[in-house]
Design an enzyme around this catalytic site. Structure first.
Site, PDB file in Angstrom:
ATOM      1  N   TYR A  30       0.830  -1.205   0.000  1.00 23.59           N
ATOM      2  CA  TYR A  30       0.000   0.000   0.000  1.00 23.59           C
ATOM      3  C   TYR A  30       0.861   1.250   0.000  1.00 23.59           C
ATOM      4  CZ  TYR A  30       0.817   0.849   5.052  1.00 23.59           C
ATOM      5  OH  TYR A  30       1.382   1.114   6.273  1.00 23.59           O
ATOM      6  N   LYS A 146       6.381  -1.784   1.936  1.00 25.63           N
ATOM      7  CA  LYS A 146       5.179  -1.235   2.588  1.00 25.63           C
ATOM      8  C   LYS A 146       4.052  -2.257   2.437  1.00 25.63           C
ATOM      9  CE  LYS A 146       3.116   3.315   3.262  1.00 25.63           C
ATOM     10  NZ  LYS A 146       3.104   3.260   4.709  1.00 25.63           N
ATOM     11  N   GLU A 178      11.779   2.368  14.288  1.00 25.83           N
ATOM     12  CA  GLU A 178      10.846   3.416  13.832  1.00 25.83           C
ATOM     13  C   GLU A 178       9.599   3.331  14.704  1.00 25.83           C
ATOM     14  OE1 GLU A 178       9.525   2.560   9.798  1.00 25.83           O
ATOM     15  OE2 GLU A 178       9.680   0.414  10.175  1.00 25.83           O
ATOM     16  N   LEU A 202      10.854   1.326   7.239  1.00 36.75           N
ATOM     17  CA  LEU A 202      10.274   1.903   6.021  1.00 36.75           C
ATOM     18  C   LEU A 202      11.045   3.182   5.689  1.00 36.75           C
ATOM     19  CD1 LEU A 202       7.861   1.469   4.054  1.00 36.75           C
ATOM     20  CD2 LEU A 202       6.841   3.419   5.207  1.00 36.75           C
TER      21      LEU A 202
HETATM   22  N1  PMP Z   1       7.322   3.749   9.140  1.00 36.30           N
HETATM   23  C1  PMP Z   1       6.156   3.070   9.099  1.00 36.30           C
HETATM   24  C2  PMP Z   1       6.112   1.699   9.684  1.00 36.30           C
HETATM   25  C3  PMP Z   1       5.015   3.637   8.531  1.00 36.30           C
HETATM   26  O1  PMP Z   1       3.861   2.948   8.467  1.00 36.30           O
HETATM   27  C4  PMP Z   1       5.081   4.971   8.034  1.00 36.30           C
HETATM   28  C5  PMP Z   1       3.859   5.630   7.469  1.00 36.30           C
HETATM   29  N2  PMP Z   1       3.602   5.252   6.175  1.00 36.30           N
HETATM   30  C6  PMP Z   1       6.312   5.646   8.092  1.00 36.30           C
HETATM   31  C7  PMP Z   1       7.411   4.998   8.647  1.00 36.30           C
HETATM   32  C8  PMP Z   1       6.446   7.039   7.543  1.00 36.30           C
HETATM   33  O2  PMP Z   1       6.525   6.999   6.143  1.00 36.30           O
HETATM   34  P1  PMP Z   1       6.041   8.228   5.254  1.00 36.30           P
HETATM   35  O3  PMP Z   1       6.790   9.428   5.754  1.00 36.30           O
HETATM   36  O4  PMP Z   1       6.432   7.860   3.888  1.00 36.30           O
HETATM   37  O5  PMP Z   1       4.577   8.362   5.446  1.00 36.30           O
END
Ligand code: PMP
Length: 282
Positions: A30, A146, A178, A202
């Protein structure tokens, strides 16, 4: 109205097969893309990450960037909210039965997208900051994908929710990876620090953007491991994501971080983030 497999239709009329591998196995990926005043922010970066996620699970791109842009435009045009997000999900599709291996022939992917209104920081939250907790990172080694397979993230987020916290910060062998749905930054002695890019986190689009903004403001940025004690003893903690932007964390596991209010480096980067957004929109 939502988008499903080439059609725009009311959510209540949307149907997928119970044999869809997303439903049965979490076999899919996603994205979540912020859309401000109808314009998708950092769209190319999000679509590049989508391609990377699809490739990692042996799937191909299903739509072109132009097709995605048109879908996003149609979905967001329904709602006048200035800050929205597009959730999009692609699963491997429905197989003939419930077998783990998907076989030699490509199935028809299931493609779904919907618009969601964003709830960004309130004036009060900007003054007080928010709370987070820490919890062990029990996920697999490929969190750079993701994947819609989010059970450990969900359980961690629920722990945060039951403790009145806005995020669970995940610790792997005593080091921050994270958040359950965000990346994590700390500030120590005016230096901005975040965990290095690895397959274990991620690669947040917001994380990358913030590193760029901080550089523009001559803030020293380090991508290096953050230990649990670094986190506890930091001057500032932020969590970042496309849906929530940059959230200042002023309490960790019920203990005050820094001065107990959002810090000056957060304020500086937050101002620059909002300025850059405005510039993008104009
Ligand atoms: N880490 C995880 C596990 C996430 O689900 C997200 C949110 N999508 C992020 C980091 C932050 O990523 P982004 O800045 O691309 O939204």
């Amino acid at each position: 109205m939502i988008y499903l497999n080439g059609q725009f239709l009311p959510l209540a009329d949307a149907r997928i097969s119970p044999l869809d591998r997303g439903f049965l196995f979490g076999d899919g990926v996603y994205e979540f893309i912020p859309v401000y005043h109808g314009k998708a922010f950092l769209l190319i970066e999000h679509l590049q990450r989508l391609t990377r996620s699809l490739e990692a699970i042996n799937m191909k791109d299903v739509l072109t960037a132009k097709q995605w842009a048109d879908i996003i435009h149609t979905l967001c045009a329904q709602d006048p909210a200035p800050a929205q997000g597009i959730y999009l999900q692609i699963t491997r599709g429905a197989g003939p039965n419930r077998q783990h291996a998907y076989g030699a022939q490509d199935l028809t992917p299931t493609v779904f997208a919907m618009a969601i209104t964003l709830h960004l920081l309130s004036d009060m939250e900007r003054k007080t900051g928010l709370s987070a907790i820490t919890t062990p990172d029990t996920r697999w080694e490929n969190c750079y994908i993701k994947s819609i397979n989010l059970l450990p993230n969900i359980l961690a987020a629920q722990q945060a929710y039951t403790r009145d916290a806005c995020e669970a910060i995940l610790l792997d062998n005593g080091y921050v990876t994270e958040g359950s749905s965000s990346n994590v930054f700390i500030v120590k002695n005016n230096m901005l620090i975040t965990a290095p890019k690895s397959q274990g986190i991620l690669w947040g689009i917001t994380r990358e953007f913030i590193l760029q903004l901080a550089q523009e403001k001559n803030i020293t940025c380090l991508e290096k491991p953050i230990s649990e004690s670094d986190l506890q003893n930091s001057d500032e903690i932020w969590i970042t994501s496309s849906g929530r932007e940059i959230i200042p964390i002023t309490k960790l596991n019920e203990k005050i971080i820094g001065t107990g209010i959002p810090g000056p480096i957060w304020q500086q980067v937050e101002n620059h983030y909002q300025y850059s957004k405005e510039k993008f929109l104009s």
